[in-house]
Each structure stands twice: as structure tokens, then as C-alpha cells.
Write an enzyme that holds these catalytic residues in place. Structure first.
Site, PDB file in Angstrom:
ATOM      1  N   HIS A 106     -26.476  20.773  43.824  1.00 16.15           N
ATOM      2  CA  HIS A 106     -25.346  20.775  42.883  1.00 16.15           C
ATOM      3  C   HIS A 106     -24.876  22.185  42.512  1.00 16.15           C
ATOM      4  O   HIS A 106     -24.594  22.477  41.345  1.00 16.15           O
ATOM      5  CB  HIS A 106     -25.702  20.000  41.626  1.00 16.15           C
ATOM      6  N   HIS A 177     -20.695  13.761  37.303  1.00 13.44           N
ATOM      7  CA  HIS A 177     -22.052  13.224  37.369  1.00 13.44           C
ATOM      8  C   HIS A 177     -22.388  12.384  36.130  1.00 13.44           C
ATOM      9  O   HIS A 177     -23.486  12.500  35.568  1.00 13.44           O
ATOM     10  CB  HIS A 177     -23.060  14.372  37.528  1.00 13.44           C
ATOM     11  N   GLU A 311     -21.149   8.992  42.266  1.00 14.93           N
ATOM     12  CA  GLU A 311     -20.544  10.316  42.395  1.00 14.93           C
ATOM     13  C   GLU A 311     -19.610  10.340  43.608  1.00 14.93           C
ATOM     14  O   GLU A 311     -20.052  10.441  44.743  1.00 14.93           O
ATOM     15  CB  GLU A 311     -21.641  11.367  42.539  1.00 14.93           C
TER      16      GLU A 311
END
Length: 346
Positions: A106, A177, A311
Site C-alpha cells: 500500500h 480501504h 478495494e
């Protein structure tokens, strides 16, 4: 009419942390911080007309600095895992932050979720966040000019749009998220939630949760949600990929359609239904497998399968897989992505 209220809730590195609360005339509220563009609260009504918070988040700011597993945040520069925390682009090598084993997850330790964004209220009461991600932030090349727009509509739909331009070739793959629990009661897990996905293929994972590079058929697997079924039906299966995911889902599924009710989650007791439509090629479905009892959210100790994430994004680790759709962004291009979250009740 959608209204936006603002409040300074904390300070961080000499900057104000500002909370924005969007409200429509139905009673839906979406609260967002300028830190990480984090959705901290999102209310939706049940079949009795009661609005309850259906996302995981903290009541105070401080836990977001040290405890949050990306609750409600905008993820970037690249969502998901990048193998070996490095990549080559146009003949140059770039080293990233290895923040999950030998991988980058991420965007690294200080990704977009850990940055203060500039928030403004745009036309039609849109909430607009902007920031500049400098060259080599997190190791990624190119200065990236970013914009994220949150738009709450009167029909209980939230739209999120992403834009980005760069001054040199880079890679971009952004998402939100949020962790959803449609019960509105965090003491209840999401295993009885029902999911339907227009996805006939998925990306199998290696033991380090990096895609193998294969596009596999969902036929005969725990990943076949083309017809509605409970999360438990897959979580409790003996599918090897479920074991790799931590006894649950943590996998990208390839969407067969866009902006046509391609992702639908239903919670039978509350009657809440969340329909997600997007222009993205995949959705990473995570069933909260790593949520151990190490913190408290709204009075409830976290537990496995406390919430689920959907996501919407491009394929993870695409920079290492030439057969995957490219996440490359050139200076002549604009990165654009859009996802729509539609709430209804039965």
C-alpha cells in the site's frame, strides 16, 4: 441538499487535522479526515429506517497514527503488494520501502494514507482533497499532482473519484480501504453477509500474498460469487488459496463488467445492501482475516472477520507482470479512477 461541516480535531506535524462531515437530506452521514482522506464514519439505514455506522474507524485521531490497518484510507501510490520492494521502469531501478516482509504494501510505511491532504469544498458540495507527492516519495519516481473527490448524493450514493498527473513516467494504482460491517453492530462478524460478484476469474496468490501471475477461473472454487452466497461458504472451504489468504479471502477478482451492479453485498438481518460500481479492472476482496484481538473499535474488541474490504483497483504487482494491465502513467496522461457506493435497503 448535501451539507458539509468542518471541525479541527487534532494537530499532526505542525498541521491541522480537519474533519469533514457530509450529510444528505435522508440522514446519511459520511465523515472524512484530511489525514489520509480517511472515512471515519459512514451511516446507512436499516429496514427500520435507523441510520448506523457501517464502517470501522476510531473515535479519536491518535490511533490512526499507530494502530490502524488502513481503516477507511485512500491508498497509494500503488495499492497492494509490490514484490521485492523494487521495480524497473524505462531501464531505471527503484527501491521502495519494504513494510511487509520483503514486499511493499500500500505504498510503503508513509503512503498516501499517512499524509495530510488539502481539503476544499467544491461546487455542488463536493469534498475535494489535493496534494503533491514529490519525486521519490516512498521511492516512486515522478512528482505526482493528486486529487480525490468525495461526492455524497441524495439517493444515498457516495462517489469517489481519483485523478493524478506526473512530470515523469511512474506507476499509480489507488483505492479506498474502507472496512464494512453492514450489521451496524460490530460484535457480529461479517461471515453471514451475502456477496455477489460479476467476476469469472481471480488472481491466485503465492505464500507471500503476491499474485502468481495466473488468471484462474473461479469455476469450482471458493471464489465463485457469480451467484449470491455467504462469505462463510468460502471461508470454511478447504480451498488451498483460502488457507494462503489467512483462512479467508485476500484476493483480487477480475471484474467482468463495469458500472453495472458488478459488486453487491447484502446483510439479511438489517436489510442493508451495498452495490459497488467502478471503472476499475479488479476488486481486492479481503474478509478481515488478520484482525486479531489487539485493539478496540467503538467499544468492541477487534476479531477475525469483523469486517470486509472491497478495494476497487487495477491488478496488484502489475509492474512485475507484463501480462497484467499496466499501472504505468506517462506525463502526457491523466490517471483517473471512479467508484460508486450505492446503499439500498430491503
Amino acid at each position: 441538499m448535501n451539507l458539509i461541516e468542518t471541525q479541527t480535531v487534532a494537530g499532526h506535524n505542525g498541521e491541522e487535522v480537519i474533519q469533514y462531515t457530509m450529510k444528505n437530506s435522508n440522514g446519511m452521514e459520511v465523515t472524512v479526515l484530511n489525514y489520509g482522506c480517511i472515512i471515519t464514519k459512514w451511516t446507512a439505514q436499516n429496514r427500520n429506517g435507523v441510520y448506523e455506522n457501517i464502517v470501522l474507524g476510531f473515535d479519536e485521531f491518535e490511533p490512526y497514527l499507530t494502530k490502524s490497518p488502513y481503516f477507511g484510507a485512500v491508498i497509494g501510490r500503488v495499492a497492494g503488494r509490490i514484490d521485492r520492494a523494487a521495480f524497473e521502469l524505462n531501464g531505471k531501478s527503484y527501491d521502495l520501502e519494504a513494510n511487509e516482509g520483503e514486499s511493499t504494501l500500500h505504498g510503503g510505511e508513509q503512503g498516501f494514507d499517512k499524509r495530510i491532504w488539502k481539503g476544499t469544498i467544491g461546487e455542488n458540495q463536493e469534498l475535494v482533497f489535493t496534494r503533491t507527492s514529490p519525486h521519490l516519495e516512498g521511492g516512486f519516481p515522478g512528482t505526482l499532482e493528486l486529487k480525490v473527490i468525495y461526492r455524497l448524493l441524495e439517493d444515498d450514493t457516495l462517489e469517489i473519484e481519483y485523478e493524478g498527473t506526473t512530470d515523469q513516467t511512474t506507476i499509480v494504482n489507488m483505492t479506498n480501504h474502507s472496512y464494512f460491517n453492514l450489521n451496524g453492530d460490530l460484535s457480529k462478524s461479517v461471515v453471514d453477509h451475502e456477496l455477489q460478484l460479476k467476476a469469472s476469474r481471480y488472481l491466485p496468490l503465492k505464500d507471500n500474498l503476491i499474485p502468481t501471475g495466473e488468471l484462474a477461473s473461479v469455476e469450482g472454487t471458493a471464489f465463485d460469487f457469480r451467484s449470491k452466497k455467504t462469505l462463510a461458504s468460502g471461508i470454511n472451504s478447504d480451498d488451498k488459496q483460502i488457507k494462503i489468504g489467512g483462512n479467508g479471502f485476500d484476493h483480487p477478482l477480475v471484474l467482468d463488467e463495469n458500472f453495472n451492479q458488478e459488486i453487491v453485498v447484502n446483510e439479511p438481518v438489517s436489510g442493508r445492501t451495498l452495490t459497488i460500481e467502478t471503472d476499475q479492472k479488479a476488486v481486492v476482496f479481503y474478509s478481515g482475516n488478520q484482525m486479531d484481538a489487539d485493539m478496540t473499535v467503538r467499544g468492541c474488541e477487534t476479531q477475525k472477520h469483523m469486517a470486509l474490504c472491497l478495494e476497487t483497483q487495477n491488478f496488484p504487482n502489475a509492474v512485475h507482470e507484463p501480462s497484467f494491465p499496466s499501472t504505468k502513467l506517462e506525463p502526457s496522461e491523466t490517471y483517473r479512477a471512479k467508484t460508486r457506493y450505492i446503499w439500498t435497503v430491503k
